[in-house]
Motif scaffolding. Structure first.
Motif, short mmCIF file in Angstrom:
data_model
loop_
_atom_site.label_atom_id
_atom_site.label_comp_id
_atom_site.label_asym_id
_atom_site.label_seq_id
_atom_site.Cartn_x
_atom_site.Cartn_y
_atom_site.Cartn_z
N PRO A 1 -4.23 -8.35 -9.29
CA PRO A 1 -3.42 -8.35 -8.07
C PRO A 1 -2.18 -7.47 -8.14
CG PRO A 1 -3.15 -10.41 -9.27
CD PRO A 1 -4.26 -9.67 -9.95
N VAL A 2 -1.86 -6.90 -7.01
CA VAL A 2 -0.66 -6.09 -6.83
C VAL A 2 0.09 -6.68 -5.65
CG1 VAL A 2 0.21 -3.79 -6.22
CG2 VAL A 2 -1.77 -4.02 -7.75
N PRO B 1 -4.25 -3.27 1.84
CA PRO B 1 -3.57 -3.37 3.14
C PRO B 1 -2.86 -2.07 3.48
CG PRO B 1 -3.17 -5.34 1.82
CD PRO B 1 -3.85 -4.35 0.91
N GLY B 2 -3.10 -1.56 4.66
CA GLY B 2 -2.53 -0.29 5.08
C GLY B 2 -3.01 0.06 6.47
N ILE B 3 -2.79 1.28 6.88
CA ILE B 3 -3.14 1.67 8.25
C ILE B 3 -4.64 1.59 8.50
CG2 ILE B 3 -3.30 4.15 7.71
CD1 ILE B 3 -1.97 4.61 10.50
N ALA C 1 -0.48 -10.36 -1.56
CA ALA C 1 -1.01 -9.64 -2.72
C ALA C 1 -2.44 -9.20 -2.42
CB ALA C 1 -1.00 -10.55 -3.96
N HIS C 2 -2.87 -8.18 -3.14
CA HIS C 2 -4.25 -7.70 -2.97
C HIS C 2 -4.83 -7.30 -4.32
CE1 HIS C 2 -1.61 -4.15 -2.44
NE2 HIS C 2 -2.57 -3.49 -3.10
N ALA D 1 -0.09 -16.59 -6.26
CA ALA D 1 -1.30 -15.79 -6.08
C ALA D 1 -1.84 -15.29 -7.42
CB ALA D 1 -1.01 -14.60 -5.16
N THR D 2 -0.94 -14.81 -8.26
CA THR D 2 -1.34 -14.27 -9.57
C THR D 2 -1.98 -15.35 -10.43
OG1 THR D 2 0.45 -12.64 -9.47
CG2 THR D 2 -0.50 -13.09 -11.63
#
Length: 516
Positions: free
Chosen positions: A371-372, A450-452, A391-392, A325-326
């Motif tokens: 990206p993380v 990405p999360g709730i 990744a995002h 991805a990176t």
């Protein structure tokens, strides 16, 4: 069925470059003694076996092993003097193309014996065979690792079950042939560390003995495959079915041999001692009860080891995907940056947080957040989406806040399998607050990690957050529309003409991601 699948089904892999002498009759070999080779009686991935007879009429077998690049003679001719229950080499030498090993002719293999017995053995006979194998492993501990224990390599010789093909296994391990390196194992019997290409130890042979034990006692393999990928998944991540019809002590021992972690398996000496106790004693009621408790604990530890192995494999999988991805996003972001600065040389480029960048033109800023790695389960207490995010990252355009409180837009970049399970790529998307809620942010649409909040957005029902931009693949080979869109927004922003979208969502996101 493919040739590979056929070989897997019979517990061995045969290299594509398998040499084949065919049927030879009365071939004479002058080694330490003269031997006459006749019919072929077996073959494997690294050699073929022929009936042999010496000039003084001693019956034997000759194994001819091709001279592969990188495999040295000493790998085959390992000194196993003093080791019990190992098929000895009684003569050796070489031809122009092959190493030659002369060994006593065994009565039969354990595979043949199992077939004759109908697929399984009673406990006393199985334990006796396992004790013979364990005896060899005790003497070999710290000296040689077999690496390829299986019923085909256990032979009945002079009343004892003996191990064969130690040199062949070492030869297979050391050869430089790429095919051999990858497939020098027998999938039904290969320990987890073999599938990970890690160093084999005596614990590797103990694991294979555990598979053999399970097969002798139950008539089936603990991991049935049938394909190569199936075997790998099962050995790394699955627990064997419960072994019925045996004592708690024996069930516990087999369970421990099949632990995923090599360090948790019994040593060969411990294994042999416990097999001897199982064969020679009948536990009292109290000890039998205690053994049942110990068996349950062994099963619990096996489950724990399985979970650890599964987590490790998942971590490795995610790390490999994150690396891809990176690299991919670096090319995507680099292409966008290059196109923008080529078209607007008056723009200035500034370093952004965490290795990102910001391009400024007039009062507009185009920013890239690198990206993380995404946590394996970032969705909190909300229902997770059907897809997996590795990744995002994010892209944004910022302008001075206008009189309506608007300061630009931002989009998320997610590396995930949003559209096809298991097929990961970069997707561009964005989010919005539900029109039913009287609340507006300064950016619209906006990026979210990405999360709730994003779990709510991709949920099947209605929630506060919604998807405002369809999940759109961003491919290195197809960047024209992506670059043109962001260049156009940046140009509008630089001229003070970037405004809140007329309608939200701007493009219908329906059907752009997989749902549960």
């Amino acid at each position: 069925m493919s040739a590979l699948e056929t070989c897997v089904r019979y517990g061995m892999l045969v290299a594509e470059h398998q040499f084949d002498l065919g049927e030879i009759r009365d071939m004479r070999l002058q080694l330490g003694r003269e031997w006459i080779l006749s019919e072929r009686i077996g073959r494997g991935g690294f050699g073929q076996v022929y009936a042999a007879k010496s000039a003084d009429h001693e019956s034997a077998v000759a194994k001819l092993v091709p001279k592969e690049p990188g495999a040295e003679r000493e790998l085959l001719f390992v000194d196993l003097s003093g080791v019990r229950n190992v098929v000895p080499i009684i003569d050796s030498g070489e031809t122009e193309d092959s190493w030659v090993l002369i060994m006593p002719r065994a009565e039969k293999s354990l595979r043949q014996h199992l077939h004759e017995a109908g697929g399984s053995l009673d406990t006393p006979e199985a334990v006796a065979i396992l004790r013979d194998i364990a005896t060899a492993l005790v003497d070999l501990d710290g000296k040689v690792v077999h690496r390829d224990l299986k019923p085909e390599n256990v032979l009945l010789l002079d009343g004892h079950w003996c191990l064969a093909d130690f040199g062949i296994s070492r030869y297979a391990e050391a050869t430089t042939a790429p095919y051999t390196q990858k497939h020098a194992l027998s999938p039904p019997y290969a320990a987890p560390e073999r599938w990970r290409n890690e160093r084999a130890t005596s614990a590797t042979d103990v694991y294979s003995l555990g598979v053999i034990a399970y097969e002798l006692l139950s008539g089936s393999l603990p991991f049935a495959g049938p394909g190569l990928d199936d075997f790998r998944e099962q050995h790394l991540h699955r627990d064997p079915p419960y072994l019925n019809g045996v004592s708690a002590a024996l069930e516990t021992l087999v369970t421990e041999c099949l632990y995923k972690a090599p360090g948790a398996r019994p040593s060969p000496a411990n294994l042999l001692a416990r097999l001897a106790r199982i064969a020679e004693s009948t536990p009292s009621a109290g000890l039998a009860k205690l053994q049942e408790v110990n068996c349950a604990e062994a099963v619990r530890r096996g489950e724990s080891a399985r979970r650890e192995s599964e987590a490790r494999s998942e971590s490795e999988r995610r790390a490999a995907l994150f690396d891809a991805a990176t690299k991919g996003l670096s090319r995507i972001a680099g292409s966008l940056k290059q196109a923008i600065t080529d078209a607007a040389p008056a723009a200035t480029v500034w370093p952004g947080p965490h290795g990102g960048w910001i391009i400024r033109l007039n009062q507009a800023e185009l920013g890239f957040v690198p990206p993380v790695a995404t946590a394996p389960n970032p969705w909190g207490s909300w229902d997770p989406p059907a897809f997996d995010v590795i990744a995002h990252a994010a892209l944004s355009i910022k302008i001075p806040i206008d009189r309506h409180g608007y300061e630009g837009r931002s989009h998320s970049l997610w590396y995930c399998d949003a559209q096809e399970a298991g097929r990961y790529q970069w997707f561009e998307t964005a989010f919005m607050i539900s029109p039913l809620i009287p609340k507006r942010g300064r950016q619209n649409p906006f990026a979210l990690n990405p999360g709730i909040e994003t779990a709510k957005a991709v949920w099947n029902g209605l929630a506060e957050f919604q998807v405002a931009w369809p999940f759109t693949p961003v491919r290195v080979s197809e960047l024209d529309q992506f670059i043109d869109r962001w260049a156009g927004w940046f140009a509008d922003a630089a001229q003070g003409q970037l405004h809140h979208p007329i309608s939200m969502p701007e493009r219908s996101p329906e059907g752009s991601w997989r749902r549960t």
